[in-house]
Design a protein around this motif. Structure first.
Motif, PDB file in Angstrom:
ATOM      1  N   GLU A 168      18.613  44.483  44.758  1.00  0.00           N
ATOM      2  CA  GLU A 168      17.709  44.788  45.872  1.00  0.00           C
ATOM      3  C   GLU A 168      17.868  43.804  47.023  1.00  0.00           C
ATOM      4  O   GLU A 168      17.427  44.076  48.147  1.00  0.00           O
ATOM      5  N   ASN A 169      18.472  42.659  46.768  1.00  0.00           N
ATOM      6  CA  ASN A 169      18.630  41.640  47.805  1.00  0.00           C
ATOM      7  C   ASN A 169      19.742  42.010  48.782  1.00  0.00           C
ATOM      8  O   ASN A 169      20.703  42.699  48.426  1.00  0.00           O
ATOM      9  N   GLU A 170      19.611  41.496  50.021  1.00  0.00           N
ATOM     10  CA  GLU A 170      20.723  41.588  50.963  1.00  0.00           C
ATOM     11  C   GLU A 170      21.847  40.713  50.419  1.00  0.00           C
ATOM     12  O   GLU A 170      21.608  39.625  49.916  1.00  0.00           O
ATOM     13  N   ARG A 171      23.100  41.195  50.502  1.00  0.00           N
ATOM     14  CA  ARG A 171      24.203  40.418  49.951  1.00  0.00           C
ATOM     15  C   ARG A 171      25.509  40.722  50.672  1.00  0.00           C
ATOM     16  O   ARG A 171      25.661  41.791  51.291  1.00  0.00           O
ATOM     17  N   VAL A 172      26.450  39.765  50.571  1.00  0.00           N
ATOM     18  CA  VAL A 172      27.836  39.990  50.981  1.00  0.00           C
ATOM     19  C   VAL A 172      28.710  39.459  49.845  1.00  0.00           C
ATOM     20  O   VAL A 172      28.280  38.609  49.061  1.00  0.00           O
ATOM     21  N   TYR A 173      29.956  39.947  49.794  1.00  0.00           N
ATOM     22  CA  TYR A 173      30.857  39.562  48.718  1.00  0.00           C
ATOM     23  C   TYR A 173      32.123  38.909  49.270  1.00  0.00           C
ATOM     24  O   TYR A 173      32.566  39.226  50.381  1.00  0.00           O
ATOM     25  N   PHE A 174      32.693  38.019  48.451  1.00  0.00           N
ATOM     26  CA  PHE A 174      34.017  37.469  48.739  1.00  0.00           C
ATOM     27  C   PHE A 174      34.925  37.756  47.546  1.00  0.00           C
ATOM     28  O   PHE A 174      34.457  37.921  46.412  1.00  0.00           O
ATOM     29  N   SER A 175      36.235  37.835  47.786  1.00  0.00           N
ATOM     30  CA  SER A 175      37.175  38.104  46.690  1.00  0.00           C
ATOM     31  C   SER A 175      38.575  37.645  47.081  1.00  0.00           C
ATOM     32  O   SER A 175      38.856  37.403  48.263  1.00  0.00           O
ATOM     33  N   ILE A 176      39.429  37.531  46.076  1.00  0.00           N
ATOM     34  CA  ILE A 176      40.847  37.235  46.292  1.00  0.00           C
ATOM     35  C   ILE A 176      41.642  38.479  45.915  1.00  0.00           C
ATOM     36  O   ILE A 176      41.487  39.011  44.814  1.00  0.00           O
ATOM     37  N   ASP A 177      42.456  38.955  46.849  1.00  0.00           N
ATOM     38  CA  ASP A 177      43.265  40.147  46.585  1.00  0.00           C
ATOM     39  C   ASP A 177      44.262  39.884  45.455  1.00  0.00           C
ATOM     40  O   ASP A 177      44.493  38.744  45.063  1.00  0.00           O
ATOM     41  N   ARG A 178      44.856  40.953  44.982  1.00  0.00           N
ATOM     42  CA  ARG A 178      45.777  40.845  43.841  1.00  0.00           C
ATOM     43  C   ARG A 178      46.866  39.810  44.106  1.00  0.00           C
ATOM     44  O   ARG A 178      47.462  39.776  45.184  1.00  0.00           O
ATOM     45  N   LEU A 179      47.113  38.965  43.093  1.00  0.00           N
ATOM     46  CA  LEU A 179      48.130  37.919  43.165  1.00  0.00           C
ATOM     47  C   LEU A 179      49.313  38.289  42.269  1.00  0.00           C
ATOM     48  O   LEU A 179      49.143  39.043  41.303  1.00  0.00           O
ATOM     49  N   PRO A 180      50.494  37.747  42.544  1.00  0.00           N
ATOM     50  CA  PRO A 180      51.666  38.054  41.705  1.00  0.00           C
ATOM     51  C   PRO A 180      51.469  37.654  40.247  1.00  0.00           C
ATOM     52  O   PRO A 180      52.103  38.235  39.355  1.00  0.00           O
ATOM     53  N   THR A 181      50.614  36.667  40.004  1.00  0.00           N
ATOM     54  CA  THR A 181      50.403  36.183  38.632  1.00  0.00           C
ATOM     55  C   THR A 181      49.342  36.980  37.872  1.00  0.00           C
ATOM     56  O   THR A 181      49.117  36.731  36.678  1.00  0.00           O
ATOM     57  N   ASP A 182      48.668  37.923  38.525  1.00  0.00           N
ATOM     58  CA  ASP A 182      47.615  38.698  37.870  1.00  0.00           C
ATOM     59  C   ASP A 182      48.181  39.642  36.818  1.00  0.00           C
ATOM     60  O   ASP A 182      49.345  40.050  36.875  1.00  0.00           O
ATOM     61  N   VAL A 183      47.322  39.998  35.862  1.00  0.00           N
ATOM     62  CA  VAL A 183      47.707  40.906  34.780  1.00  0.00           C
ATOM     63  C   VAL A 183      46.675  42.034  34.710  1.00  0.00           C
ATOM     64  O   VAL A 183      45.744  42.101  35.522  1.00  0.00           O
ATOM     65  N   THR A 184      46.810  42.925  33.746  1.00  0.00           N
ATOM     66  CA  THR A 184      45.823  43.992  33.563  1.00  0.00           C
ATOM     67  C   THR A 184      45.136  43.926  32.204  1.00  0.00           C
ATOM     68  O   THR A 184      44.211  44.688  31.938  1.00  0.00           O
ATOM     69  N   GLU A 185      45.602  43.019  31.339  1.00  0.00           N
ATOM     70  CA  GLU A 185      44.959  42.790  30.049  1.00  0.00           C
ATOM     71  C   GLU A 185      44.647  41.304  29.921  1.00  0.00           C
ATOM     72  O   GLU A 185      45.461  40.462  30.307  1.00  0.00           O
ATOM     73  N   CYS A 186      43.489  40.980  29.361  1.00  0.00           N
ATOM     74  CA  CYS A 186      43.042  39.593  29.285  1.00  0.00           C
ATOM     75  C   CYS A 186      43.943  38.775  28.362  1.00  0.00           C
ATOM     76  O   CYS A 186      44.223  39.169  27.228  1.00  0.00           O
ATOM     77  N   VAL A 187      44.390  37.614  28.856  1.00  0.00           N
ATOM     78  CA  VAL A 187      45.211  36.718  28.045  1.00  0.00           C
ATOM     79  C   VAL A 187      44.384  35.549  27.500  1.00  0.00           C
ATOM     80  O   VAL A 187      44.902  34.740  26.733  1.00  0.00           O
ATOM     81  N   ASN A 188      43.124  35.464  27.907  1.00  0.00           N
ATOM     82  CA  ASN A 188      42.256  34.385  27.449  1.00  0.00           C
ATOM     83  C   ASN A 188      41.558  34.744  26.142  1.00  0.00           C
ATOM     84  O   ASN A 188      41.429  35.922  25.791  1.00  0.00           O
ATOM     85  N   LEU A 189      41.086  33.735  25.461  1.00  0.00           N
ATOM     86  CA  LEU A 189      40.353  33.969  24.220  1.00  0.00           C
ATOM     87  C   LEU A 189      38.985  34.592  24.483  1.00  0.00           C
ATOM     88  O   LEU A 189      38.416  35.258  23.625  1.00  0.00           O
ATOM     89  N   ILE A 190      38.427  34.352  25.668  1.00  0.00           N
ATOM     90  CA  ILE A 190      37.082  34.830  25.991  1.00  0.00           C
ATOM     91  C   ILE A 190      37.129  35.804  27.157  1.00  0.00           C
ATOM     92  O   ILE A 190      37.758  35.541  28.183  1.00  0.00           O
TER      93      ILE A 190
END
Length: 461
Positions: free
Chosen positions: A180-202
């Motif tokens: 319900e709050n007013e908001r804006v978002y920030f993000s980083i566009d896709r990077l060459p090192t990004d994946v589509t499946e999680c490689v972390n334990l968590i």
């Protein structure tokens, strides 16, 4: 009586601060503790500056708050900030004491506060910030913060509805806050090192909050940081106003698109988590209408606070001291990822035992099995030195991560462990906990002296 109690609390707090400074003490917590003891509603009663800006979240609070405070100070604003991480109600009360004169009237333009996410219920409803950055929400110390959904519920309940939010669109957890709050978002566009499946334990956000279907990721950066959608319903990541579109590591520059218009900013630190912190600060400064060129100028001068990161060079070796939060598997994993992916032959010195737990209690060591020590298992890793009373626990974890045993060296005494360092490396990393900062500085000083002696001795150990 209430007003009289407030002024007694204010004057006592100011007096305590002066006395502690004369005694060369820190004075970040006790003045606020005293004020709250005398006047429990001190946070509510203290008149606020015209602008109140807050930063909370699991990781990155201190770095982001310090960036915000530094930029505003250099831009000519009178700023008070709890810049040394005194982020619970007593530390905030101390900052409020500094923000008003002896008559209780604001004497500054901006109050820039770091707020502990768990203590936010005791702070945010009373100071009512105009803007609030939420950097992210991750799994943290089980003893302190239980689970990220618990922290989410605190923020979702106690952040005032009048507060404008600056949220990380890539953090699937925190981006869902306070719709319900007013908001804006920030993000980083896709990077060459990004994946589509999680490689972390968590990964604490892998199912759709609407229909419980397993989420799919357009890209995944680490843990639950990325851009996701549900294949079964309309749930998806939020669109950001502030996009980081390019990272130029060679020239230490980042490119940020604001409503489609691109601009280039100096990169404060090359670690990806610190790039997120910088992007959050840039987003808030734009919302606060600080001149873009001034922001750029001051980002060239700003560095990540030395309690979090410090880099120097002795001979041909870069010596980097950086924090790896103990009992916080995600934050620790971010540091391990950063170190593991840095180029060149390297050594790591790890001293991340909780200083207070080892003196007065027993540290819960299970968190290290959620931390991604696998990132240290690279051919470029020459040795990992484990120092402190739980060094053998860490050795077991590194063996499970696949590191060859001959690369792992253990010594319970941090200063004796310095003798184990092989100095023929291009990069040396000292990883410490929040509570072992002072000890880490002493160890770092001795390490630097040893590296200098090594170079003066013609490269002989």
């Amino acid at each position: 009586m209430s007003e009289l109690r407030y002024f007694i609390a204010l004057w006592a707090s100011k007096s305590a601060y002066i006395l502690l400074k004369l005694l060369k003490r820190n004075a970040t917590m006790f003045p606020g503790y005293l004020a709250l003891k005398i006047c429990p509603d001190y946070l509510a009663q203290t008149k606020k500056s015209p602008n109140v800006l807050c930063v909370t979240g699991t990781n990155g609070k201190t770095t982001t708050t310090n960036m915000v405070a530094d930029i505003l100070s250099e831009s000519g604003y009178r700023v008070v900030s709890n810049r040394y991480g005194s982020n619970i109600n007593t530390g905030v009360a101390t900052a409020l004491t500094h923000s008003v004169n002896v008559f209780g009237k604001p004497k500054i333009d901006v109050l820039a506060l770091e707020v502990d996410e768990r203590f936010s219920r005791l702070i945010l409803p009373f100071i009512k910030p105009d803007y609030l950055i939420v950097t992210n929400l991750f799994r943290d110390s089980i003893k302190r913060n239980a689970h990220p959904e618990y922290i989410f519920s605190i923020l979702d309940t106690y952040v005032p509805k009048t507060t404008k939010l600056i949220l990380n669109a890539d953090c699937l957890q925190s981006s869902q806050l306070l719709k319900e709050n007013e908001r804006v978002y920030f993000s980083i566009d896709r990077l060459p090192t990004d994946v589509t499946e999680c490689v972390n334990l968590i990964n604490d956000f892998s199912f759709c909050p609407k229909c419980n279907e397993k989420l799919k990721f357009n890209f995944l950066r680490y843990h639950h940081i990325g851009n996701a959608y549900c294949p079964n319903c309309d749930f998806k990541s939020y669109e950001a106003k502030y996009h980081l579109t390019n990272i130029d590591y060679d020239n230490q520059l980042i490119t940020v698109s604001i409503d489609g218009k691109e601009d280039t900013y100096p990169m404060v630190n090359r670690a990806l988590y610190n790039i997120y912190n910088e992007l959050a600060a840039i987003s808030l400064m734009n919302e606060f209408n600080v001149d873009t060129e001034k922001v750029k100028d001051y980002l060239r001068k700003i560095s990540v606070t030395q309690t979090r990161y410090k880099e120097g060079k002795v001979g041909n070796t870069s010596i980097i001291r950086t924090m790896a939060k103990g009992q916080n598997s995600v934050s620790c994993s971010r540091t391990l990822d950063f170190v593991g992916h840095e180029e060149g032959e390297k050594s790591v010195f790890i001293m991340i035992d909780d200083l207070f737990e080892r003196k007065d209690s027993s540290e819960f060591i299970g968190w290290i099995y959620d931390a991604d020590f696998e990132f240290l298992n690279t051919p470029e890793m020459k040795q990992v030195i484990l120092a402190g009373p739980r060094c053998f626990d860490y050795k077991l974890r590194l063996l499970i991560a696949g590191l060859p045993e001959e690369k792992i060296l253990c010594e319970e005494d941090e200063f004796k462990a310095i003798k184990l360092i092989d100095k023929n490396v291009s990069k040396f990393y000292l990883l410490h906990d929040t509570s072992t900062y002072d000890l880490a500085c002493e160890v770092e000083e001795k390490i630097i002296a040893d590296f200098k002696a090594f170079n003066e001795n013609g490269g002989k150990q």
